[in-house]
Design a protein around this motif. Structure first.
Motif, PDB file in Angstrom:
ATOM      1  N   GLU A 245       0.878  -1.171   0.000  1.00  0.00           N
ATOM      2  CA  GLU A 245       0.000   0.000   0.000  1.00  0.00           C
ATOM      3  C   GLU A 245       0.911   1.215   0.000  1.00  0.00           C
ATOM      4  N   THR A 271      -5.453   5.631   3.134  1.00  0.00           N
ATOM      5  CA  THR A 271      -6.596   5.630   2.235  1.00  0.00           C
ATOM      6  C   THR A 271      -6.478   4.533   1.194  1.00  0.00           C
ATOM      7  N   SER A 272      -5.263   4.244   0.744  1.00  0.00           N
ATOM      8  CA  SER A 272      -5.091   3.145  -0.211  1.00  0.00           C
ATOM      9  C   SER A 272      -5.531   1.829   0.421  1.00  0.00           C
ATOM     10  N   LYS A 275      -9.378   1.751   0.479  1.00  0.00           N
ATOM     11  CA  LYS A 275      -9.966   1.565  -0.847  1.00  0.00           C
ATOM     12  C   LYS A 275      -9.552   0.251  -1.498  1.00  0.00           C
ATOM     13  N   GLU A 277      -6.659  -0.295  -2.802  1.00  0.00           N
ATOM     14  CA  GLU A 277      -5.819   0.038  -3.945  1.00  0.00           C
ATOM     15  C   GLU A 277      -4.343  -0.049  -3.557  1.00  0.00           C
ATOM     16  N   CYS A 280      -2.132   5.382  -3.842  1.00  0.00           N
ATOM     17  CA  CYS A 280      -3.004   6.553  -3.756  1.00  0.00           C
ATOM     18  C   CYS A 280      -2.145   7.803  -3.629  1.00  0.00           C
ATOM     19  N   ILE A 285      -7.331  11.599  -2.837  1.00  0.00           N
ATOM     20  CA  ILE A 285      -8.066  10.884  -1.786  1.00  0.00           C
ATOM     21  C   ILE A 285      -9.309  11.635  -1.326  1.00  0.00           C
ATOM     22  N   TYR A 288     -11.099  12.250   2.356  1.00  0.00           N
ATOM     23  CA  TYR A 288     -10.190  11.667   3.343  1.00  0.00           C
ATOM     24  C   TYR A 288      -9.028  12.616   3.673  1.00  0.00           C
ATOM     25  N   GLU A 331     -20.798   3.144  -0.337  1.00  0.00           N
ATOM     26  CA  GLU A 331     -19.842   2.648  -1.336  1.00  0.00           C
ATOM     27  C   GLU A 331     -20.357   2.837  -2.753  1.00  0.00           C
ATOM     28  N   LYS A 379     -17.262   6.906   6.443  1.00  0.00           N
ATOM     29  CA  LYS A 379     -15.832   7.065   6.145  1.00  0.00           C
ATOM     30  C   LYS A 379     -15.017   7.161   7.441  1.00  0.00           C
ATOM     31  N   ARG A 382     -14.559   3.704   8.801  1.00  0.00           N
ATOM     32  CA  ARG A 382     -13.488   2.968   8.121  1.00  0.00           C
ATOM     33  C   ARG A 382     -12.123   3.355   8.684  1.00  0.00           C
TER      34      ARG A 382
END
Length: 386
Positions: A245, A271-272, A275, A277, A280, A285, A288, A331, A379, A382
């Motif tokens: 990440e 944040t990556s 998500k 991913e 990022c 982002i 965030y 989402e 958010k 998370r």
């Protein structure tokens, strides 16, 4: 600072060491190394300090194996972290010594003539110094990240980290996607530092559970090219970004911005992870970039609880799945049909559940405000779940 005995065993000079007793003591800390290799002195105790790792040929016990037990007992009393014996006179130690060392979780190793004392001392000392340096660098970065420092102080710290930094720079923060493994991270850092592609104006260091990379340049950077530059840098260093990440800061034009840039990379990396991913950038982002810096504020926590707790309480009381629906709804950007497809439900079921959530929050008439607040709360949830 120090390393553990277990970490010491990863060094090249330790590869032929055989641990004969004291497996449960491998977490002992090693702060320096000493030699016990002279004619027997009646009182060894007090000659070594806590955290010292001792190497010896047991010359003092060459014809007197009974002396080994008292020597080991004295080392343990002094707080020595372990003993490595060169097998010039002994291939093992008496059973009474094994039993005593085992009872005190004291590691004892045997090594052969292929390893020289001076090589062990040099490598272990260099490793401890390296750890000390890493700890100092991490403390400097912590100061940049956590403290409100003036620009002059930030610049001073930046140049303490690397006197060759240029003014134009950006920061990368990289963490493994899987569970944190300090040995893997240490090996990666060692490989990166040995790579000739790492130019003098760039720095790579261990920070928290990942690697922090500060890349500086003589010319201004274009924001939209930072991701490509990062992937190019990883390729040169042999780093597989798909396994990590990665967070990328914005482009900065003054070393006094280094603290802000490091934080940007940390927020982008988190944040990556949220998500799912690999990479990022801070500029991508979205919301965030506001929530990450302030999510620990009391007002943020209270807002999160005020929106989500009634939903969770209702689910617990009536065994429903409103909270899961709320998460999927956010989402899917608040779209009923897409939420229904994602949850394999009829769209009317989703409408009913969203209506129920609105009712619980007393937002039946607040269509736009409802989604806005629910999205922010989800958010934050998370972030708190990281």
């Amino acid at each position: 600072m120090s390393i553990t005995v277990l970490e010491a065993t990863k060094l090249n000079t330790f590869k032929n060491f055989k641990l004969i007793v004291g497996h449960s003591g491998l977490d002992r800390q090693v702060e320096k190394i000493g030699i016990l290799d002279y004619e027997f002195i009646s009182n060894i105790q007090g000659q070594f300090i806590p955290g010292e790792f001792v190497i010896s040929s047991l010359l003092f016990a060459k014809d007197h194996p009974e002396r080994i037990l008292s020597a080991v007992a004295s080392l343990i009393e002094d707080g020595v972290s372990g003993l490595a014996i060169k097998n010039i006179y002994y291939d093992t130690v008496p059973q009474e010594v094994m039993d005593y060392a085992s009872a005190h979780s004291f590691p004892i190793f045997i090594f052969d003539n292929t390893v020289y004392f001076e090589d062990i001392i040099t490598e272990l000392t260099d490793k401890i110094r390296s750890v000390d340096n890493e700890a100092l660098l991490e403390a400097k970065v912590d100061a940049l990240v956590r403290l409100s420092l003036n620009k002059a102080t930030v610049r001073e710290i930046a140049l303490e980290i690397n006197t060759s930094f240029r003014e134009y720079f950006f920061v990368l923060y990289l963490r493994e996607k899987k569970l944190f493994n300090p040995q893997v991270l240490a090996k990666l850092l060692e490989e990166v530092k040995k790579n000739r592609s790492l130019e003098i104006q760039n720095s790579v260091m261990r920070y928290r559970h990942g690697l922090l990379m500060i890349l500086s340049f003589d010319q201004p950077l274009e924001e939209n090219k930072l991701k490509a530059l990062s992937l190019q840098f990883f390729s040169k260093l042999g780093i597989l970004s798909d396994h990590c990440e990665v967070g990328i800061s914005g482009a900065h034009f003054d070393l006094s911005d280094l603290g802000r840039a490091v934080n940007e990379s940390l927020y982008a990396q988190k944040t990556s992870g949220l998500k799912g991913e690999s990479v990022c950038t801070f500029s991508d982002i979205g919301i965030y970039s506001i929530l990450m810096p302030y999510h620990q504020e009391l007002w943020m926590r209270q807002f999160h609880d005020r929106i989500l707790q009634p939903i969770k309480d209702y689910d617990e009381k009536y065994n429903t799945q409103l909270f899961d629906t709320a998460q999927t709804f956010v989402e899917q950007d608040g779209k009923i049909l897409e939420t229904a497809e994602a949850l394999y439900m009829h769209k009317n079921t989703i409408r009913y559940r969203i209506g129920k959530i609105k009712s619980l929050l007393h937002m039946e008439q607040a269509e736009g405000s409802f989604y806005e607040q629910l999205s922010l709360a989800i958010k934050l949830h998370r972030i708190y779940s990281l």
